[in-house]
Design a protein around this motif. Structure first.
Motif, mmCIF file in Angstrom:
data_model
loop_
_atom_site.group_PDB
_atom_site.id
_atom_site.type_symbol
_atom_site.label_atom_id
_atom_site.label_comp_id
_atom_site.label_asym_id
_atom_site.label_seq_id
_atom_site.Cartn_x
_atom_site.Cartn_y
_atom_site.Cartn_z
ATOM 1 N N ILE A 74 0.945 -1.186 -0.027
ATOM 2 C CA ILE A 74 -0.005 -0.004 -0.248
ATOM 3 C C ILE A 74 0.884 1.076 -0.005
ATOM 4 C CG2 ILE A 74 -1.739 1.504 1.162
ATOM 5 C CD1 ILE A 74 -2.656 -1.301 2.272
ATOM 6 N N ARG A 75 0.738 2.156 -0.776
ATOM 7 C CA ARG A 75 1.447 3.414 -0.935
ATOM 8 C C ARG A 75 0.048 4.582 -0.601
ATOM 9 N NH1 ARG A 75 4.111 4.265 -6.381
ATOM 10 N NH2 ARG A 75 2.384 2.945 -7.167
ATOM 11 N N TYR A 76 0.480 5.459 0.178
ATOM 12 C CA TYR A 76 -0.279 6.530 0.686
ATOM 13 C C TYR A 76 0.348 7.915 0.223
ATOM 14 C CZ TYR A 76 -2.503 10.019 3.542
ATOM 15 O OH TYR A 76 -3.211 11.289 4.073
ATOM 16 N N LEU A 77 -0.289 8.784 -0.514
ATOM 17 C CA LEU A 77 0.348 10.043 -0.959
ATOM 18 C C LEU A 77 -0.694 11.071 -0.499
ATOM 19 C CD1 LEU A 77 1.490 9.302 -4.526
ATOM 20 C CD2 LEU A 77 2.801 9.432 -2.635
ATOM 21 N N TYR A 78 -0.234 12.349 -0.019
ATOM 22 C CA TYR A 78 -1.260 13.339 0.150
ATOM 23 C C TYR A 78 -0.999 14.449 -0.538
ATOM 24 C CZ TYR A 78 -3.465 16.913 3.048
ATOM 25 O OH TYR A 78 -4.210 17.936 3.489
ATOM 26 N N LYS A 79 -1.984 15.178 -0.839
ATOM 27 C CA LYS A 79 -1.726 16.389 -1.769
ATOM 28 C C LYS A 79 -3.034 17.493 -1.101
ATOM 29 C CE LYS A 79 -3.532 16.680 -5.695
ATOM 30 N NZ LYS A 79 -4.857 17.563 -5.617
ATOM 31 N N GLU A 80 -2.902 18.790 -1.420
ATOM 32 C CA GLU A 80 -3.752 19.693 -0.995
ATOM 33 C C GLU A 80 -5.087 19.436 -2.021
ATOM 34 O OE1 GLU A 80 -3.817 21.856 1.260
ATOM 35 O OE2 GLU A 80 -1.732 21.179 1.810
ATOM 36 N N ASN A 81 -6.324 19.775 -1.529
ATOM 37 C CA ASN A 81 -7.526 19.474 -2.151
ATOM 38 C C ASN A 81 -7.635 20.113 -3.648
ATOM 39 O OD1 ASN A 81 -10.843 20.483 -2.305
ATOM 40 N ND2 ASN A 81 -10.312 18.313 -2.241
ATOM 41 N N GLY A 82 -7.896 19.424 -4.565
ATOM 42 C CA GLY A 82 -8.052 20.048 -5.769
ATOM 43 C C GLY A 82 -9.140 19.341 -6.569
ATOM 44 N N GLY A 83 -9.669 18.458 -6.069
ATOM 45 C CA GLY A 83 -10.725 17.574 -6.893
ATOM 46 C C GLY A 83 -9.985 16.241 -7.495
#
Length: 325
Positions: A74-83
């Motif tokens: 499992i890989r988890y990536l986070y980003k700012e909300n953009g749709g």
């Protein structure tokens, strides 16, 4: 070698066929069901990539716990909300597996989903030339087994999205598994400040160059939930007018599209152009910025454009009252 090292080595080996890509935004509770369905796969030659699109719930903590216990990578990536479309672009850029399977956070897979994908990939992968295959298209069903939009008229037909779905009048969602290298050629367009882009805008562009194998086998289970994109779609669309105009322009600029769909897309194009003008007035954008955006969604102003003017204005005013507060 420790048990953890063995597990990681096995995961790395098995993850080289398909990446299951899941964009998520405040869907921590729903992700649990998808996780359990992945744990139950009859074959685990996949990895799971979760792109957290700026969630404010416990998504990160929940996924971190699964990473420690899951029998697959499992890989988890986070980003700012953009749709969702921006999350997909980000995730696709990080995938190295040959296949990419986009699975929403509130859906699940059948136990044989990965096994089925592998079997058909091995069967059709070698086809070259005019049969250029960009992916496999399976069926979706609800939790009661009812197939969304019914089965394909014929099993294992090789056809492009425009012909086999749009011109055939099949509007329901399917379960597409794409070749990653092909998918990467068609990134989702992004318009500043807009958080919705229909996926069919990309599938239509792709269909000019690649076909899909349409397979009558259910691998994807979905029940549309309150709060999901499908339920809140119209409101998101009116706040993403350039994205919606772009989608319509893809259809209108494609000569293969049938007359019925062309009329529908012209009507939508003109409706969302009113919302786009309103957005431009409020944004304070320069004339140059507006012209640049308009250039990305341009179409020829045919007689159909004129015919749809009045009905589009009526619907625009109605939708404005309903969806813009």
């Amino acid at each position: 070698m420790s048990q953890t090292d063995v597990k990681n080595a096995v995961s790395d080996y098995n993850s080289n066929l398909v990446t299951i890509l899941t964009p998520a935004y405040n869907r921590c509770a729903e992700l649990e069901n998808l996780y359990r369905s992945l744990c139950g796969q009859t074959q685990q030659c996949f990895d799971w990539l979760i792109v957290d699109d700026g969630s404010r719930d416990q998504t990160r903590e929940t996924v971190q716990a699964w990473i420690q216990e899951a029998p697959f990578s499992i890989r988890y990536l986070y980003k700012e909300n953009g749709g969702k479309h921006t999350a997909l672009n980000f995730g696709i850029s990080k995938i190295i597996a040959p296949l990419t399977f986009i699975v929403d956070s509130d859906d699940t897979l059948s136990k044989d989903a990965v096994e089925t994908i592998r079997a058909y990939y091995e069967k059709y992968q070698p086809l070259p030339g005019p049969q250029s295959i960009g992916g496999l298209c399976f069926l979706r069903a609800d939790s009661h087994g009812v197939v969304n939009a019914g089965e394909f008229p014929e099993n294992e037909t090789v056809a492009d999205y425009c012909v086999s779905r749009i011109n055939a009048g099949i509007e329901g969602d399917r379960a597409e598994v794409f070749l990653t290298d092909v998918l990467r050629k068609y990134p989702f367009p992004v318009f500043e400040g807009e958080k919705y882009m229909p996926e069919d805008a990309v599938w239509m562009r792709m269909s000019s160059d690649y076909k899909l194998v349409n397979i009558n086998h259910v691998i994807y289970v979905c029940d549309y939930l309150e709060g999901g994109l499908t339920k809140t779609g119209r409101k998101m669309k009116v706040y993403s007018p350039y994205s919606m105009m772009y989608r319509s322009s893809v259809y209108l600029n494609d000569p293969r599209v049938n007359t019925k769909t062309r009329c529908k897309m012209m009507l939508l194009y003109r409706i969302y152009s009113h919302f786009a003008k309103e957005k431009d007035r409020k944004s304070g954008s320069s004339e140059e910025e507006i012209l640049k955006r308009r250039g990305r969604v341009g179409i020829r102003k045919t007689a159909l454009y004129l015919v749809m003017g009045l009905p589009a204005l009526i619907l625009y005013r109605r939708w404005k009252k309903l969806y813009q507060k």
